[in-house]
Design an enzyme around this catalytic site. Structure first.
Site, short mmCIF file in Angstrom:
data_model
loop_
_atom_site.label_atom_id
_atom_site.label_comp_id
_atom_site.label_asym_id
_atom_site.label_seq_id
_atom_site.Cartn_x
_atom_site.Cartn_y
_atom_site.Cartn_z
N SER A 149 -29.16 -15.54 -2.39
CA SER A 149 -28.01 -16.09 -3.43
C SER A 149 -27.74 -17.53 -2.98
O SER A 149 -28.63 -18.43 -3.06
CB SER A 149 -26.95 -15.05 -2.93
OG SER A 149 -26.01 -15.19 -4.34
N ASP A 342 -32.06 -7.88 -10.99
CA ASP A 342 -30.68 -8.64 -10.49
C ASP A 342 -29.98 -8.67 -11.80
O ASP A 342 -30.12 -9.46 -12.91
CB ASP A 342 -31.13 -10.09 -10.05
CG ASP A 342 -30.17 -10.89 -9.19
OD1 ASP A 342 -29.07 -10.78 -9.55
OD2 ASP A 342 -30.60 -11.34 -8.27
N HIS A 378 -29.30 -7.68 -7.17
CA HIS A 378 -28.92 -8.76 -6.58
C HIS A 378 -29.19 -8.71 -4.80
O HIS A 378 -28.51 -8.39 -4.34
CB HIS A 378 -27.70 -9.43 -6.77
CG HIS A 378 -27.50 -10.89 -6.24
ND1 HIS A 378 -28.17 -11.70 -6.71
CD2 HIS A 378 -26.39 -11.48 -5.72
CE1 HIS A 378 -27.92 -12.98 -6.24
NE2 HIS A 378 -26.68 -12.74 -5.48
#
Ligand SMILES: *[C@@H]1O[C@H](CO)[C@@H](O)[C@H](O)[C@H]1NC(C)=O
Length: 467
Positions: A149, A342, A378
Site C-alpha cells: 500500500s 483490491d 487490499h
C-alpha cells in the site's frame, strides 16, 4: 503488544503470536535543519549474531503512516533479518488521518510531508545499515525493501530513484497515485448522490452474488474467485425488475439501482465518457467504499471513506516515473503483487504502470516482475489465494538468480480447508487483447481455462473443488 491482531478499517494484519524474541532495539532521533521535526528511526537486531540471517530489511508504511513500527519489524526479526522502520516524525498510527500534516496555524508542514514521501525512507536505510555494521562488525550481505500500500508506493519510489541502496524490493498493492485512488474511492458515493439512489449494502450483496454466479465459472471453478475480472461480462441491467429480500423487506431492482452498480464497476469518467481511473473490480467487496448504512425505518446514510487528497499537495506522493534505468543499472530486483479484488486500490493501477514500463523498456522481466492475485483484497483478505512469502521468492531471485515465475499462495475455503495454489507472473507473453482484430474473447477465455485446468490436474489439493 506484540502479536496483537490489529483490526483496521480496511487492513487486517495478523500473525502468529510473537513470543520469545531476543533482540536489541536501537532508537535514533533525527532532526532536519529548518524543519522543526523529530524523526524516530527504530532498528531491531537479533541479539546474537548466530540468529541474524545476514540480511537487512527496510519496512514500509500504510495509509498515511510512514511505517508500521513493530507490525513490520516483528515478522522481519522472526525471519532473522535486522530491520528498520521510521515514524517520519509524525504519529505512528495515522492510517487514515493526515492531521499530522497540518501545522498549528493549519498550513501544510512541507518538511514532514517530505519525510513520508522520500526523505525518511532513504535515511532509515542509511542509518539502519550503519547500525547493523556497528552491531555485528559486518555489513549485511543483502538489503531489501518490504511494504504494501503506502509501503508498496515507497518501494516503487526506491526502485525509481534509489535502487542502489537495495538489492531487492518487495512492493505490494502500491498506492502509486493518491489523487486517482482517492477519486476512485469516492466515486461510488458520488454516483449514488448524483443518481439520487442509495443502494444499501444488502442490495449490493444481491448484485454481487448474481455477478459471482455469472463469472465465477469462467475460469472453470466455482470457488468464489474470479480469475480475470476484466472478462466478466456482468450487466446489472439484466436484473431490472428482479425482486429479492433484504432484512425481511421485498426489494425490486430499479433501473436507477442497476445504473449505480454499472457506473461503480465502470469507474470514474467525465460526462463525455473519458475514463479517469479504474472502477471497483468485479468480485471485490463493495461495502468498503460504497458503504450505505440503513436503519429499520429505511433511512439510507452514506459513509464515504474520507481519504484526504488535494492536487495542492498530493502530487508529491505520485510515484509514476517510468524510467527504471537506475534499477537496471543497479542490478536491483523489483517484485510486486496486487490483489485483483483490491477494494481500496484497484489492481489496474499497477497493471497500467507495468504496461507503460513495457512500452519504454525491453526485457522488463529481468528486473521487475508483477503478479496479480485473483480474489485477493487490499494487501490481504478476500476469497482468493494469498501469496505466502513473496519476500522469500525475491530473496531467491536476488541471491540465487532464480527469477520467480509463480508465487506460492494459500487460501482457506469456506469449509476451512487450506488449499495451496500458485499465482502467475503477468508477463507480456501472458496477455492477449480481449477485443480487437485477432484473438477475441472466446479464445482468450478458453486459453485461460486450459491454463487453470492444467494447473488443477497436477495439484492433488484441488480434488475438493467443483468444476
Ligand atoms: C459502514 O459504515 C458504518 C457507519 O459508519 C460503519 O459502522 C461500518 O463499519 C461501515 N462498514 C464497512 C464495511 O466499512
Amino acid at each position: 503488544m506484540l502479536g496483537t491482531k490489529l483490526l483496521l478499517p480496511f487492513l487486517v494484519l495478523s500473525g502468529p503470536p510473537v513470543t520469545d524474541l531476543k533482540f536489541c532495539e536501537v532508537n535514533i532521533h533525527v532532526r532536519h535543519h529548518g524543519a522543526n521535526d523529530d524523526v524516530l528511526v527504530r532498528i531491531w537486531l537479533p541479539s546474537e549474531r548466530k540468529d541474524w540471517n545476514g540480511r537487512f530489511q527496510a519496512t514500509g508504511g500504510g495509509g498515511f503512516a510512514t511505517s508500521l513500527g513493530f507490525v513490520g519489524l516483528a515478522p522481519a526479526l522472526m525471519q532473522g533479518y535486522a530491520a528498520v522502520s521510521t515514524d517520519g516524525g509524525h504519529d505512528e498510527w495515522s492510517w487514515l488521518s493526515l492531521e499530522w500534516l497540518m501545522k498549528p496555524d493549519r498550513t501544510i508542514d512541507w518538511a514532514l510531508w517530505q519525510n513520508i514521501v522520500e526523505r525518511s525512507l532513504v535515511e532509515q536505510i542509511l542509518i539502519g545499515k550503519d547500525i547493523v555494521e556497528q552491531y555485528y562488525g559486518d555489513k549485511p550481505h543483502h538489503s531489501y525493501w518490504n511494504g504494501c500500500s503506502q509501503g508498496g508506493r515507497q518501494g516503487y519510489l526506491m526502485a525509481q530513484k534509489y535502487p542502489h541502496l537495495l538489492d531487492g524490493i518487495m512492493a505490494a498493492a502500491p498506492a502509486l497515485d493518491l489523487i486517482s485512488i482517492t477519486m476512485g474511492g469516492f466515486w461510488p458515493q458520488f454516483v449514488m448522490k448524483n443518481e439520487g439512489t442509495y443502494v444499501s449494502n444488502c442490495e449490493f450483496e444481491f448484485f454481487a452474488k448474481r455477478l459471482m454466479n455469472e463469472c465465477d465459472m469462467l475460469d472453470g471453478f466455482v470457488d468464489g474467485v474470479i480469475m480475470e475480472p476484466d472478462a466478466c461480462p456482468f450487466n446489472p441491467e439484466t436484473l431490472i425488475s428482479h425482486t429479492f429480500d433484504c432484512h425481511g423487506q421485498n426489494v425490486k431492482v430499479t433501473s436507477s439501482m442497476a445504473n449505480v452498480v454499472r457506473k461503480i464497476i465502470q469507474g470514474p469518467h467525465t460526462p463525455l465518457g473519458t475514463q479517469l481511473g479504474p472502477g471497483l473490480s468485479p468480485g471485490s467487496n463493495y461495502a468498503i467504499i460504497a458503504n450505505i448504512s440503513t436503519t429499520p425505518s429505511s433511512t439510507h446514510t452514506q459513509n464515504p471513506i474520507a481519504l484526504p487528497a488535494s492536487a495542492h499537495w498530493s502530487w508529491a506522493l505520485t510515484t509514476l516515473s517510468t524510467d527504471l534505468t537506475a534499477l537496471r543499472d543497479a542490478g536491483t530486483k523489483l517484485l510486486s503483487w496486487h490483489g485483483m479484488a483490491d477494494e481500496i486500490i484497484p489492481y489496474q493501477h499497477t497493471l497500467t504502470y507495468r504496461q507503460r514500463i513495457e512500452r519504454e523498456m525491453s526485457q522488463v522481466d529481468e528486473v521487475y516482475r508483477l503478479f496479480l492475485a485473483p480474489g485477493v483484497g487490499h494487501c490481504a483478505g478476500g476469497s482468493g489465494p494469498l501469496p505466502t512469502n513473496p519476500l522469500a521468492a525475491l530473496v531467491n531471485w536476488v541471491e540465487e538468480g532464480e527469477a520467480p515465475e509463480v508465487l506460492d499462495a494459500v487460501v482457506t475455503t469456506a469449509r476451512w480447508e487450506v488449499l495451496e495454489r500458485q499465482v502467475y507472473a503477468k508477463k507480456k507473453e501472458n496477455w492477449k487483447c480481449v477485443s480487437g482484430t485477432s484473438g477475441g474473447n472466446g479464445d482468450y477465455r478458453n486459453e485461460l481455462r486450459e491454463q487453470v485446468m492444467g494447473l488443477a490436474s497436477w495439484m492433488p489439493s484441488w480434488g475438493g473443488w467443483r468444476g
